[in-house]
Design an enzyme around this catalytic site. Sequence first.
Site, PDB file in Angstrom:
ATOM      1  N   LYS A 158      -8.500  -6.722  -2.877  1.00 58.40           N
ATOM      2  CA  LYS A 158      -7.202  -6.214  -2.422  1.00 58.40           C
ATOM      3  C   LYS A 158      -6.876  -6.636  -0.993  1.00 58.40           C
ATOM      4  CE  LYS A 158      -5.466  -2.359  -4.014  1.00 58.40           C
ATOM      5  NZ  LYS A 158      -4.617  -2.896  -5.088  1.00 58.40           N
TER       6      LYS A 158
ATOM      7  N   LYS B  65       4.325   2.609  -6.587  1.00 59.70           N
ATOM      8  CA  LYS B  65       4.543   1.440  -7.445  1.00 59.70           C
ATOM      9  C   LYS B  65       4.515   1.925  -8.895  1.00 59.70           C
ATOM     10  CE  LYS B  65       1.038  -0.314  -5.189  1.00 59.70           C
ATOM     11  NZ  LYS B  65       0.671  -0.160  -3.778  1.00 59.70           N
TER      12      LYS B  65
ATOM     13  N   ASP C 161      -0.647  -5.692  -4.968  1.00 55.55           N
ATOM     14  CA  ASP C 161      -0.992  -6.176  -3.626  1.00 55.55           C
ATOM     15  C   ASP C 161       0.142  -7.003  -3.034  1.00 55.55           C
ATOM     16  OD1 ASP C 161      -3.517  -5.009  -3.696  1.00 55.55           O
ATOM     17  OD2 ASP C 161      -4.405  -6.735  -4.697  1.00 55.55           O
TER      18      ASP C 161
END
Length: 313
Positions: free
Chosen positions: A44, A226, A260
């Site tokens: 990440k 998200k 990401d």
Amino acid sequence: MDKNTPPLVVVGSANADIYVEIDRLPKEGETLSAKNGQTLAGGKGANQAACGGKLCHPTYFLGQVGDDANGKLITDALKNDGVCLDYVRFVGDVPTGHAVVMLQSDGQNCIIIVGGANMNSWPDKLSDDDLMVVRNAGIVLLQREIPDGINIQVAKAAKQAGVPVILDAGGMDAPIPSELLNFVDILSPNETELGRITGMPTESFEQISLAVKKCHEMGVKQVLVKLGVKGSALFEEGEIPIQQPIISAERVLDTTGAGDTFTAAFAVALVEGNSKEECMRFAAAAASLCVQVKGAIPSMPDRISVLNLLQTV
């Protein structure tokens, strides 16, 4: 980008992602043949740094890799995307972190992580040089694939210097220490992570709003959620949430790295002085381009592509 632009500083993990392409997950005791397999740079932290670099914003990556071939794979990929690696440490006693990514034919993925250098051999205290690059940042991005103690030191240094901190909630599923949350300006989970952090259901928008309220009570003023195919939403305490639908992709090949890309693109747009609405649109466009290409770092879009896509929607 002007070298005087305050940089994006990403502190976090670097993994070698070992991809296996399969039609479905194996059942217990079953051996499946993969259609394909390859190893790509990921993690990440490295993903978010690569995204910043590809979007032509000055980007520093602070992290650890092993002194091995996977470490070189990652540093070469980041260098290639224009990321400054002056704060990357090579550690000799543990391997570079790696992840097995089981990519199913519908584009969904399951991941198993080996912490390696991401989780081990960190110094007890970060050096003054490390903390100086954090204090001079325009914005700092953290995730949860390195020890909480490191994230706390970084977030505290950033907060004291007035540098905004975004914590991507992806990574470890242990509770987030309240000490870390106190130093975070924006927490960015996906629906699953939001449910895990709050212990609340996150199926509907109403449930998500209630779970976010709990995050506010935990001390985080802004929560950027998200929502996969449902887009994203930014909740600021006391404000009406900003909702951003997805910008639909022609084809979805691989969702790895989409979150990401979204978080890093949002951070870049924010540090460049855009409104929150513009940041959400910019991030949505970047994520839409990302899912159309295999691999995390190879799929990160450049700035021109993102701006071109925004022209068309």
